[in-house]
Design an enzyme around this catalytic site. Structure first.
Site, PDB file in Angstrom:
ATOM      1  N   ASP A  49       0.677  -1.009  -0.157  1.00 47.63           N
ATOM      2  CA  ASP A  49       0.538   0.514   0.188  1.00 47.63           C
ATOM      3  C   ASP A  49       1.229   1.503   0.212  1.00 47.63           C
ATOM      4  O   ASP A  49       0.134   2.151  -0.903  1.00 47.63           O
ATOM      5  CB  ASP A  49      -0.565  -0.157   0.845  1.00 47.63           C
ATOM      6  CG  ASP A  49      -1.790  -1.224   0.919  1.00 47.63           C
ATOM      7  OD1 ASP A  49      -1.580  -2.015   0.599  1.00 47.63           O
ATOM      8  OD2 ASP A  49      -2.879  -0.747   1.637  1.00 47.63           O
TER       9      ASP A  49
ATOM     10  N   GLU B  64      -4.671  -5.229  -6.724  1.00 51.68           N
ATOM     11  CA  GLU B  64      -5.435  -6.076  -6.275  1.00 51.68           C
ATOM     12  C   GLU B  64      -7.653  -4.967  -5.985  1.00 51.68           C
ATOM     13  O   GLU B  64      -7.709  -4.216  -5.879  1.00 51.68           O
ATOM     14  CB  GLU B  64      -5.425  -6.267  -4.870  1.00 51.68           C
ATOM     15  CG  GLU B  64      -4.716  -5.030  -3.880  1.00 51.68           C
ATOM     16  CD  GLU B  64      -4.387  -4.964  -2.677  1.00 51.68           C
ATOM     17  OE1 GLU B  64      -3.366  -5.948  -2.978  1.00 51.68           O
ATOM     18  OE2 GLU B  64      -5.437  -4.792  -1.075  1.00 51.68           O
TER      19      GLU B  64
END
Length: 884
Positions: free
Chosen positions: A464, A531
């Site tokens: 992230d 994702e």
């Protein structure tokens, strides 16, 4: 040349490795033995709280382990306790909640083994491929390491001075579990499922005892460079670490052979002298060894692009006239490169293999929650990936299952490895000096394990968030020192780093198919994503394996516990079930819900991959790669999987398989265009696309059109746009067919949609976009029951494999046989045989139509029962017949 210390851990000052040196080599009466033995049996486990004897005593041969739990390695603490029935059926219902926190104590792993007999000059090495998280390591009463730290760090010890050749030896490892809350640099499942109560503490990787002569070899690797855009040649550079395990200088020869059936064999060698205990990288490059320049090499290609051809590198070291060590690896001649393209104002990374653009499409792999795996399970995962038409797998922190890397090489599946998000891995500003060292050693160990493989196409240093600049610099230095031959990414989320090249905008909850096509929406198919995915409950038979009858309906606490991490936003499937009820009609029970969820999973995953495939490389919504979150689940789950924990293929699996077929015709939910996607490197010309719209339930055709198109290699082509059509029923069918130049049907695709389509609001949070109105698909319930479906079946058995051929015929003159699911079951009314490969499934047959499919599985997976064919469908009653 750069010197490397004996242990990867010691190389970065992580572990205080005990180096026990042999005497100088003066001559050989016999050659040393070169061997590698996995120490998997003869182990026992016990809480250190229940062991009062000192480590020096516990690690002596003959120490009594009465009252300990017998285990096999690799094993985590909880996996061992489950194997010994201390905790039973922990994946069923809420049973996992009864397992206490196992991280508050240390755990002894103790084993005895017989070492190989010794020959003159023979050294013994002990290698741990994975200990989580921290350990004291003792052999025969002597401490090898007081602090072997780092779950992903390979720990290695020269134990020549301690081993008892040809006799029993005792190895004891005192494990300290990782901290709860993912606060150590270990494995972390974030919010995918409840955290395992031991945080995967234990000896999760292979434990090896190896024997060599004075020179040991480590980490052989071939870097391949092509003269792109040409691919008719390749330059190979061979690297291998040579390690002197003695206390005196030693000389020898390092030699290598590169071979492949049908191609010339290449040989090369180099004389080396190593100082006492020196580890040095030895290299062979085409400038000094012109035989490493190949002409017309066999290239490694990903699935649907060509053959994943592999060569073998064999390297050996000789010293004193005897073979000292040997290693062999398979490798592919290929080159991965990246490029950048701006889409919707954002710079995205795209990838090429051997100079060809490739849209990577795959799923996020997770291993079993207790990190249990075996060769059959590994093979099943990769076969399912390929069966779904996917060409990639992402490993977000689930690194170290090296057999998967080998299978990926063999099957042409690309790998996207990297570290995990939302844990200590992304809290670099709080790292201790030890954690900094662990992070570097982890990258060193895991990148060494991956670099020789053909399958990796990139490495993500962060998920992230990008690592701090100082940490990122250290990571990149390691990658450079290891000659990492593939692109890298700083992280995979443009929201945290505008230049990441990969977005991570969600969604993570259910969205209607139109979202993937609407480029104004976050998470839609444009650019590159690491994702995104949705809830995806498995079929009813799988639900019944982990949810008891009293909890199966209505949806409640057990469902929610198997949705995601408790007290996270994913601990329920309310968004998903609201869509079921609003689109298909309120579910009346578990069976009705499951039937409708299979439809919803199919249409959603099909649209997901179609949107990414249907925009590849070009146009205002150009796409370059996607990862569905997730490939499968770590335990029986109702959230995030393309196939379920039990390998039962469901709607998500078959929807993906349909979308990703090599030549495919699709429907764009946003602009109503019909497109043809060619996912191969072979162009197809003179193809016919037919689109027809039918009312439900009458099947009255309201519109039809067709066009002739060419399908260029590795590209999409728009055939036409379906106009607004009047006279449609509220729920209607869109039937697309693609035929080749001979009239053969190559893609057959049926959609169900509504004159009141799904509409979206603005994105309301980081994990989903709200739905304004739902499509009305309830008309499917008005389809007439079809009692005229006939089936015939035959079976062939060869080499432990069975292939069942199934022919289905819709004998009705007026009724559709909709969403038919043939299954091979173990016994009459039994569970579906898994793993299993179908050539097609979830079929729909128009009146008078017939189709033939095959199913392949291992005879042993019948469990001794007779095979049966079960057929059921949306409007077809369930029947079961024996398979002759």
């Amino acid at each position: 040349m750069q010197r490397l210390a004996l242990s990867l851990a010691a190389a970065l000052t992580v572990a205080a490795t005990a180096l026990l040196q042999a005497s100088p080599i003066k001559g050989h009466a016999a050659a040393p033995t070169v061997s590698s033995t996995e120490l998997s049996t003869g182990w026992a486990l016990r809480s250190a709280s229940n062991v009062t004897d000192p480590a020096a005593t516990v690690s002596q041969v003959g120490y009594s382990t009465a009252g300990w739990y017998p285990i096999s390695l690799p094993s985590t603490v909880l996996a061992g306790l489950v194997a010994d029935n201390v905790y039973q059926n922990i994946y069923f219902g809420l049973n996992l909640q009864s397992v206490p926190d196992l991280t508050t104590q240390n755990w002894w792993f103790r084993g005895e083994f017989t070492a190989a007999p010794s020959n003159p000059g023979q050294l013994y090495w002990l290698r741990f491929k994975g200990i989580s998280y921290r350990a004291q390591v003792w052999l025969n009463g002597t401490e090898l390491d007081a602090n072997a730290v780092g779950t992903m760090v390979v720990h290695e010890y020269n134990v020549t001075g301690l081993i008892k050749p040809g006799a029993a030896n005792a190895l004891a490892v005192l494990v300290t579990p990782p901290a709860t809350g993912c606060n150590d640099l270990s494995f972390c499942t974030v919010d995918w499922n409840p955290p395992p109560p031991d945080m995967n503490a234990g000896i999760w990787g292979k434990t090896l005892l190896e024997t060599t002569g004075p020179i040991a070899l480590r980490d052989p690797y071939v870097k391949t460079v092509l003269p792109l855009p040409a691919t008719n040649a390749a330059d190979l550079t061979v690297y291998v670490d040579a390690l002197n395990g003695t206390g005196a200088p030693v000389s020898g020869t390092v030699s290598g052979t590169i071979s492949k059936s049908g191609y010339p064999t290449i040989t090369f060698s180099q004389n080396v002298t190593l100082n006492a205990n020196e580890r040095r990288e030895i290299s062979f490059d085409p400038a000094a060894y012109p035989q490493l320049h190949l002409t017309s090499p066999a290239l490694w290609w990903p699935y649907q692009f060509g053959n994943p051809d592999l060569y073998q590198l064999s390297v050996s070291a000789q010293s004193g006239g005897a073979v000292s060590d040997s290693r062999a690896v398979n490798f592919g001649v290929r080159q991965m490169t990246d490029y950048r393209t701006v889409v919707n104002g954002v710079s995205f990374a795209g990838y090429r293999v051997n100079g060809q653009n490739i849209l990577f499409r795959g799923g996020g792999y997770v291993w079993d929650m207790l990190q249990r795996w075996d060769s059959k399970t590994n093979l099943a995962h990769m076969q399912y990936v390929k069966a779904m038409g996917l060409n990639a797998v992402r490993f977000e922190g689930t690194l170290g299952n090296e057999e998967l890397y080998d299978l990926a090489d063999q099957m042409g599946i690309m790998l996207m490895p990297g570290f995990v998000c939302c844990s200590a891995w992304e809290n670099e500003s709080r790292w201790t000096a030890e954690q900094n060292q662990v992070a570097q050693a982890s990258l060193n160990s895991q990148m060494r394990a991956l670099r020789a493989h053909a399958s990796p196409f990139t490495w993500a240093f962060g998920s992230d968030k990008p690592p701090l600049s100082s940490i990122l610099s250290q990571y990149k230095t390691i990658a450079t020192s290891l000659h990492w031959q593939n692109p890298t990414l700083d992280n995979v989320a443009t929201w945290a780093n505008a230049s990441a090249g990969v977005k991570m905008d969600g969604p993570y909850k259910w969205e209607p198919p139109v979202l993937w096509w609407d480029s104004s929406q976050a998470g839609s198919a444009f650019g590159t994503t690491a994702e995104e995915g949705t809830e995806s409950p498995p079929p009813l038979e799988s639900l019944q394996r982990f949810i008891g009858p009293s909890d199966l309906w209505p949806i409640g606490a057990v469902w929610n516990y198997h949705a995601g991490k408790p007290k996270s936003v994913f601990d329920n499937i309310t968004v998903y079930s609201n869509a079921i009820n609003s689109r298909y009609g309120t579910a009346t029970g578990a069976s009705d819900f499951s039937l409708k969820s299979e439809l919803q999973n199919y249409e959603n995953t099909r649209a997901f991959f179609e949107a990414w495939n249907g925009n590849e490389y070009a146009g205002p919504s150009a796409t370059f790669g996607t990862i569905f979150w997730m490939q499968e689940s770590a335990w029986p789950s109702v959230h995030w999987n393309l196939y379920d924990y039990y390998f039962k293929p469901g709607g998500g699996y078959f929807g993906s398989r349909k979308a990703d077929e090599p030549l495919h015709v699709l429907y764009d939910y946003q602009d109503r265009s019909v497109r043809v996607v060619n996912s191969t490197l072979a162009a197809a010309s003179g193809m016919t696309v037919v689109a027809s719209l039918y009312n439900v339930p009458s099947l009255a055709q309201q519109y039809t059109t067709q066009a002739t198109v060419n399908a260029p290699a590795d590209a999409f082509t728009t055939a036409f746009t379906i106009p607004a059509v009047t006279g449609l029923s509220t729920t209607y069918f869109i039937r697309l067919q693609l035929k080749d130049s001979t009239g053969k049907l190559v893609s057959n695709n049926l959609y169900w949609y509504s004159t009141t389509p799904d509409t979206l609001a603005n994105k309301s949070n980081w994990y989903m976009t709200a739905v304004n109105t739902y499509a009305n698909l309830s008309g499917l319930s008005s389809l007439a029951s079809n009692g005229s479906l006939t089936r015939s079946v035959s079976r062939t058995v060869s080499g432990g494999q069975e292939t069942v051929t199934i022919t289905l015929t819709n004998g009705s003159a007026t009724s559709l046989a909709f969403f038919i699911r043939p299954e091979v079951t173990a016994g009459n009314g039994g569970l579906e045989v898994t793993p299993i490969a179908y050539s097609d499934n979830y079929l729909s047959l128009w009146p008078g139509e017939s189709t033939t499919i095959t199913a392949t599985y291992a005879s042993s997976d019948l469990g001794g029962q007779a095979p049966y064919l079960r057929v059921r469908g949306w409007n077809v009653a369930t029947t079961s017949i024996p398979i002759p």
